[in-house]
Design an enzyme around this catalytic site. Structure first.
Site, mmCIF file in Angstrom:
data_model
loop_
_atom_site.group_PDB
_atom_site.id
_atom_site.type_symbol
_atom_site.label_atom_id
_atom_site.label_comp_id
_atom_site.label_asym_id
_atom_site.label_seq_id
_atom_site.Cartn_x
_atom_site.Cartn_y
_atom_site.Cartn_z
ATOM 1 N N TRP A 187 0.755 -1.429 0.147
ATOM 2 C CA TRP A 187 -0.327 -0.041 0.013
ATOM 3 C C TRP A 187 1.149 1.052 -0.077
ATOM 4 O O TRP A 187 1.969 1.417 0.906
ATOM 5 C CB TRP A 187 -0.883 0.378 1.409
ATOM 6 N N GLU A 228 -2.816 -2.884 -2.725
ATOM 7 C CA GLU A 228 -4.280 -2.644 -2.010
ATOM 8 C C GLU A 228 -4.996 -1.041 -2.469
ATOM 9 O O GLU A 228 -3.841 -0.086 -2.289
ATOM 10 C CB GLU A 228 -3.937 -2.510 -0.445
ATOM 11 N N LYS A 230 -7.143 1.845 -2.490
ATOM 12 C CA LYS A 230 -7.991 3.219 -1.161
ATOM 13 C C LYS A 230 -8.537 4.092 -2.290
ATOM 14 O O LYS A 230 -8.668 4.951 -2.978
ATOM 15 C CB LYS A 230 -6.596 3.998 -0.722
ATOM 16 N N ASP A 261 -9.587 -3.434 1.885
ATOM 17 C CA ASP A 261 -9.995 -2.792 3.572
ATOM 18 C C ASP A 261 -11.172 -2.327 3.676
ATOM 19 O O ASP A 261 -11.521 -1.957 2.835
ATOM 20 C CB ASP A 261 -8.587 -1.353 3.473
ATOM 21 N N HIS A 264 -11.323 1.638 2.848
ATOM 22 C CA HIS A 264 -10.646 1.950 2.363
ATOM 23 C C HIS A 264 -11.814 2.412 0.944
ATOM 24 O O HIS A 264 -11.615 3.450 0.304
ATOM 25 C CB HIS A 264 -9.605 1.991 1.240
ATOM 26 N N HIS A 288 -8.644 -6.664 4.963
ATOM 27 C CA HIS A 288 -7.974 -5.420 5.535
ATOM 28 C C HIS A 288 -9.320 -5.415 6.791
ATOM 29 O O HIS A 288 -9.768 -3.940 6.480
ATOM 30 C CB HIS A 288 -7.276 -4.348 6.180
ATOM 31 N N ASP A 296 -11.798 6.375 6.610
ATOM 32 C CA ASP A 296 -11.498 5.799 6.901
ATOM 33 C C ASP A 296 -10.699 5.697 7.988
ATOM 34 O O ASP A 296 -9.092 6.079 8.096
ATOM 35 C CB ASP A 296 -10.547 5.446 5.596
ATOM 36 N N ASP A 298 -10.314 3.542 10.971
ATOM 37 C CA ASP A 298 -9.398 2.431 10.945
ATOM 38 C C ASP A 298 -9.968 2.195 12.746
ATOM 39 O O ASP A 298 -8.849 1.884 13.763
ATOM 40 C CB ASP A 298 -7.702 2.919 10.890
ATOM 41 N N ASP A 328 -6.441 -4.543 10.505
ATOM 42 C CA ASP A 328 -6.165 -3.416 10.629
ATOM 43 C C ASP A 328 -6.810 -1.855 11.780
ATOM 44 O O ASP A 328 -7.246 -1.144 10.828
ATOM 45 C CB ASP A 328 -5.767 -2.403 9.204
#
Length: 425
Positions: A187, A228, A230, A261, A264, A288, A296, A298, A328
């Protein structure tokens, strides 16, 4: 009745309920034991790493909170991870970033080697924990302007290509040592805060750089390459070079793993809906699993509808052997070991719920056009006694049942983590 007897009684009743729907609970638990979740090292130290450069996180990443007890060394992080694994049923993996090596002096990113991760490899063997890996394309002077593999400067671009090549070799060494493929995920934060004059050129450079990184064919029994995507990040609000469309095309054309993800994408998008489509065209997926709140962010994974939908898609599509599940998130406002325990236990629990579905029966209703029965059974499953099965699974795996794990974390915080605040590194 003893607690064990109570748990067993509740489990037997739940087992009978599931068997009435055609679900083999024992088979579901046996399958669950074989599905690893890859815990992410960066939850334990707020994505600081161990390079000792003092570089700020940046590159579209941010950790909030200052809860005491952050791991400051590889040994402290490993000790915290061991505590977390002791609270989670099953055998799971560890996802490492390149900035978490053990460096005796100044080692730049293009010079990292397997020897800097020998301690992690040895620890993994001792603990029965297999490793996954990521190059670290952030928190570095050569990433200060928000560009790495798509940088306009050929010298900076080559530096990051060399880092990527070095990380593939590290991952291959990990996979060889553990006799299990190490998933190596790329990423990059590359993008513009405001509108670009050219969307094409950085993407052309990124594709060229990735091709250079992947030029050498490595044994897939040792390393699996993932890329990855995003939607946007802090500092790349208007344009991300590695968009979903870019990496989807790249993964399909080069037959790499695509990493999805959960944080993302646009807030109205979910990765559960993408799994079956992407797996028509790429060999395997890396997930993820995270939880975005408005963006995003997390957040620690909770037992949400989307988490359950992700696991349902994996099971309903018979994708278990083609999907690698990693976590993640990073939350510094709560105990970091507790964050691992909460998030991973929820992920495993959601997988259990998916395995406890009468999948063939549901899909038979669908094929017959009996959507009434499909909906009725799906709704009935929501009130089935999966918690009794989960408790029995935790008991059988020798980990705390219910909220008992929290007392262990509190005791660990008092005895180990809180002491760090007054001890030198």
């Amino acid at each position: 009745m003893t607690r064990t007897a109570n748990l067993d009684h509740a489990y037997q009743l739940a087992r009978e309920r599931y068997e009435s729907l055609g679900v083999d609970v024992d088979a579901a638990l046996d399958r669950l034991k074989t599905i690893p979740i890859s815990l992410h090292c960066w939850q334990g130290d707020d994505v600081s790493g161990f390079e000792g450069t003092g570089a700020e996180l940046g590159s579209g990443l941010a950790v909030t909170g200052n809860y005491p007890g952050r791991a400051r060394t590889p040994d402290e992080l490993r000790r915290d991870l061991e505590m977390a694994y002791s609270l989670i049923p099953g055998t799971h993996r560890l996802n490492l970033h390149a900035s978490y090596g053990e460096f005796s002096g100044a080692v730049d990113r293009d010079q990292v080697s397997p020897e800097h991760f020998r301690g992690w490899i040895d620890w993994g063997k001792q603990q029965g924990v297999k490793l996954d890996f990521n190059p670290t394309y952030f928190s570095h002077p050569k990433a200060d302007d928000g560009f790495t593999l798509s940088h306009g400067d050929p010298g900076i671009r080559q530096f990051w290509i060399d880092h990527g090549i070095a990380c593939r070799n590290i991952a291959a060494e990990m996979g060889k040592a553990q006799q299990s493929p190490c998933v190596n995920n790329i990423w990059v934060p590359d993008g513009y805060k405001d509108m670009p004059a050219s969307r094409k050129l950085p993407r052309a450079r990124l594709a060229e750089s990735l091709d250079a990184i992947f030029a050498e064919t490595l044994d897939p029994a040792c390393v699996l390459d993932a890329v990855e995507c995003k939607l946007f990040g802090i500092g790349s609000e208007s344009y991300v070079v590695g968009s979903h469309e870019f990496y989807l095309g790249y993964a399909i054309s080069r037959q790499k793993l695509l990493c999805l993800d959960a944080g993302h994408f646009h807030p109205t998008e979910v990765i559960s809906d993408k799994i079956s489509s992407v797996l028509m065209y790429v060999p395997e997926l890396l997930l993820h699993v995270s939880r975005g709140v408005r963006w995003d962010s997390d957040h620690v994974v909770t037992f949400t509808d989307e988490l359950q939908a992700i696991m349902q898609e994996i099971v309903r599509g018979d994708f278990i052997d083609r999907v690698h599940i990693g976590l993640d998130f990073f939350d510094a406002s709560i105990n970091r070991v507790a964050a691992w325990a909460i998030g991973t236990r929820n992920a495993v629990k959601a997988m259990l719920v998916a395995l406890l579905e009468p999948t063939e029966r549901l899909q038979k209703f669908e094929c017959e056009g009996d959507f009434t029965s499909r909906l009725a059974l799906m709704e009935e499953l929501k009130s089935m006694p999966f918690a009794a099965v989960w408790d029995q699974y935790c008991e059988s795996m020798g980990v705390p049942v219910g909220i008992e794990w929290l007392e262990k974390v509190k005791a660990y915080e008092t005895a180990v983590q809180s002491v760090r605040e007054s001890e030198p590194v």
